[in-house]
Write a protein that holds these residues in place. Structure first.
Motif, PDB file in Angstrom:
ATOM      1  N   TRP A 189      70.958  47.445  34.783  1.00  0.00           N
ATOM      2  CA  TRP A 189      70.531  46.045  35.314  1.00  0.00           C
ATOM      3  C   TRP A 189      71.563  45.088  34.899  1.00  0.00           C
ATOM      4  CZ3 TRP A 189      67.677  50.144  33.970  1.00  0.00           C
ATOM      5  CH2 TRP A 189      66.419  50.455  34.810  1.00  0.00           C
ATOM      6  N   LEU A 229      61.315  57.054  36.495  1.00  0.00           N
ATOM      7  CA  LEU A 229      62.650  57.128  36.715  1.00  0.00           C
ATOM      8  C   LEU A 229      63.045  58.527  37.708  1.00  0.00           C
ATOM      9  CD1 LEU A 229      65.532  56.687  35.849  1.00  0.00           C
ATOM     10  CD2 LEU A 229      65.186  58.333  34.185  1.00  0.00           C
ATOM     11  N   LYS A 254      72.875  53.547  38.676  1.00  0.00           N
ATOM     12  CA  LYS A 254      71.502  52.991  38.712  1.00  0.00           C
ATOM     13  C   LYS A 254      70.627  52.909  37.729  1.00  0.00           C
ATOM     14  CE  LYS A 254      69.101  57.605  39.228  1.00  0.00           C
ATOM     15  NZ  LYS A 254      68.276  58.703  40.286  1.00  0.00           N
ATOM     16  N   THR A 255      70.820  53.195  36.548  1.00  0.00           N
ATOM     17  CA  THR A 255      70.030  52.761  35.277  1.00  0.00           C
ATOM     18  C   THR A 255      70.509  51.788  34.555  1.00  0.00           C
ATOM     19  OG1 THR A 255      71.007  54.731  34.023  1.00  0.00           O
ATOM     20  CG2 THR A 255      69.055  55.317  35.256  1.00  0.00           C
ATOM     21  N   PHE A 294      61.187  55.756  41.483  1.00  0.00           N
ATOM     22  CA  PHE A 294      62.339  55.025  40.927  1.00  0.00           C
ATOM     23  C   PHE A 294      62.496  53.534  41.413  1.00  0.00           C
ATOM     24  CE2 PHE A 294      66.640  53.324  40.739  1.00  0.00           C
ATOM     25  CZ  PHE A 294      66.970  53.075  39.387  1.00  0.00           C
ATOM     26  N   PRO A 295      61.974  53.328  42.411  1.00  0.00           N
ATOM     27  CA  PRO A 295      62.111  51.720  43.022  1.00  0.00           C
ATOM     28  C   PRO A 295      61.084  51.083  41.967  1.00  0.00           C
ATOM     29  CG  PRO A 295      61.874  53.060  44.886  1.00  0.00           C
ATOM     30  CD  PRO A 295      61.972  54.158  43.833  1.00  0.00           C
ATOM     31  N   TYR A 341      60.193  51.611  39.037  1.00  0.00           N
ATOM     32  CA  TYR A 341      60.850  51.635  37.795  1.00  0.00           C
ATOM     33  C   TYR A 341      62.014  50.497  37.527  1.00  0.00           C
ATOM     34  CZ  TYR A 341      63.503  53.956  33.828  1.00  0.00           C
ATOM     35  OH  TYR A 341      64.359  54.295  32.562  1.00  0.00           O
ATOM     36  N   TYR A 342      62.801  50.392  38.622  1.00  0.00           N
ATOM     37  CA  TYR A 342      63.973  49.540  38.642  1.00  0.00           C
ATOM     38  C   TYR A 342      63.397  48.105  38.906  1.00  0.00           C
ATOM     39  CZ  TYR A 342      68.481  47.634  39.721  1.00  0.00           C
ATOM     40  OH  TYR A 342      69.526  46.604  39.571  1.00  0.00           O
ATOM     41  N   GLU A 343      62.475  47.824  39.772  1.00  0.00           N
ATOM     42  CA  GLU A 343      61.676  46.410  40.052  1.00  0.00           C
ATOM     43  C   GLU A 343      61.147  45.793  38.869  1.00  0.00           C
ATOM     44  OE1 GLU A 343      61.488  43.098  41.439  1.00  0.00           O
ATOM     45  OE2 GLU A 343      62.801  44.539  42.346  1.00  0.00           O
ATOM     46  N   THR A 356      77.746  48.674  41.780  1.00  0.00           N
ATOM     47  CA  THR A 356      76.793  47.703  41.383  1.00  0.00           C
ATOM     48  C   THR A 356      77.185  46.753  40.110  1.00  0.00           C
ATOM     49  OG1 THR A 356      75.757  49.388  39.702  1.00  0.00           O
ATOM     50  CG2 THR A 356      74.766  49.137  42.081  1.00  0.00           C
ATOM     51  N   ASN A 371      58.702  46.728  30.298  1.00  0.00           N
ATOM     52  CA  ASN A 371      58.344  47.551  31.324  1.00  0.00           C
ATOM     53  C   ASN A 371      57.164  48.387  31.357  1.00  0.00           C
ATOM     54  OD1 ASN A 371      60.543  47.502  32.943  1.00  0.00           O
ATOM     55  ND2 ASN A 371      60.893  49.689  33.483  1.00  0.00           N
ATOM     56  N   ALA A 394      63.623  44.707  36.585  1.00  0.00           N
ATOM     57  CA  ALA A 394      64.429  43.407  37.014  1.00  0.00           C
ATOM     58  C   ALA A 394      63.336  42.130  37.024  1.00  0.00           C
ATOM     59  CB  ALA A 394      64.635  43.786  38.453  1.00  0.00           C
TER      60      ALA A 394
END
Length: 352
Positions: free
Chosen positions: A132, A295, A129-130, A299-300, A302-304, A104, A151, A307
């Protein structure tokens, strides 16, 4: 609160512990360490460990200071890492090294990260994964402000409260890092109207400068009556509460029919009980937000969410507010600054 704040004295001199570095590392790195709960942090030199296949080593430029960091160093947070540990839940920096399975990011990438307590240091190791990527032209300083506060603001306003354009949002502790992020998102992304509630005229003025339509100094009288004078008997559609205690109860009573209140923290130190009869009479929804729990649980989302915050910042739709910057060796001064309620906006620890 004052007694607890007094325990954070002046910062200690750097302490050298390990002198045998891992073979692949060029140098030891400094970190703020909690060796004993409720005591000042100590700056120590640590030897880096190898990265695992899925991990990334980051050269940290800025680390965000959150009230959770203070609580965990007192032993009063939900998570209780074993001693000794390094606080710090969010950071921005540059990738130094990647594990064999990392796809990534690559060496030299500017990144922002969020996760467990271990980031108040010159370098840290994170699961890929954590992390960006930080887009141009967002600075690492601005990126470091986003993970926790923005967030939280986005999840509270969009996911939990389902805030709609034109609705009225009341936010408490409005001049704090999360409060200002809520004002920014509600005003500039969701096109809602904001009432900023804070504990001083100076903080109310800052909240107005950041986009709030109205402000209320709740140290000078009842919050409910002040809100009624601003918007009438109908009340507000959404409350984002950072304070708890009597402020939460006043805010709850300020809600309109089918209003929504989201609990995101208890900065006032008192966890209130919810009078269920008020929920029934106005069809009110009361809900909580434990942002970092996503988390593990979702998680999706959390990540989005982060982003989205980075994208909004890139587009100039949000403007993170930096309150103060302290050097790593001034970390105890930074803790004291926050516990004394002198901070407005985000407080960062600079590692450079």
């Amino acid at each position: 609160m004052a007694a607890a704040a007094a325990s954070w004295g002046r910062c200690f001199s750097p302490v050298r512990l390990c002198r045998r570095a891992w073979r692949g590392s060029n140098r030891h790195y400094r970190a703020a360490r909690c060796n004993e709960l409720k005591q000042p942090l100590v700056i120590e030199e640590l030897a880096p460990r190898p990265v695992l296949p899925h991990e990334v080593r980051v050269d940290v430029h800025f680390c965000g200071l959150n009230f959770a960091d203070i609580l965990v160093c007192r032993g009063q947070y939900q998570k209780k890492p074993p001693l000794p540990f390094t606080p710090g839940m969010e950071f921005a920096g540059i990738v130094m090294e990647t594990g064999a399975d990392v796809s990534t990011v690559k060496e030299g990438d500017r990144v922002v990260g969020m996760g467990s307590f271990n980031n108040m240091a010159e370098q840290c190791i994170m699961d890929q994964k954590t992390l960006w990527k930080v887009p141009e032209p967002v600075s690492l300083r601005d990126a470091a402000i986003l993970p926790i506060t923005y967030n939280t603001a986005l999840m509270a306003l969009e996911r939990r409260a389902r805030t709609q354009p034109g609705e009225t949002v009341l936010v408490t502790a409005a001049a704090g890092a999360t409060g200002l992020a809520v004002i920014d998102v509600a005003t500039n992304v969701l096109r809602a109207k904001v009432i900023a509630a804070a504990g001083s005229d100076e903080k109310c003025k800052l909240a107005m400068q950041k986009g709030a339509r109205w402000s209320v100094n709740y140290s000078q009288g009842g919050l409910k009556e002040a809100v009624r004078k601003l918007v009438g008997d109908g009340g507000v559609n959404v409350v984002i509460d950072n304070v708890g205690g009597d402020v939460f109860l006043e805010a709850l009573r300020s809600l309109a029919w089918e209003g929504r209140i989201v609990v995101v923290g208890f900065a006032g130190g008192t966890i209130p009980s919810v009078p269920a009869n008020l929920l029934l009479l106005k069809n009110i929804s009361a809900m909580g937000l434990y942002m970092s729990r996503h988390l593990d649980q979702n998680f999706p989302v959390y990540y989005e969410t982060l982003a989205s915050a980075l994208r909004y910042c890139q587009e100039g739709r949000i403007r993170p507010h930096l309150g103060a910057v302290f050097k790593l060796e001034e970390v105890n001064d930074a803790f004291h600054y926050v516990t004394q309620r002198r901070s407005t906006g985000k407080v960062l620890i600079s590692l450079k």
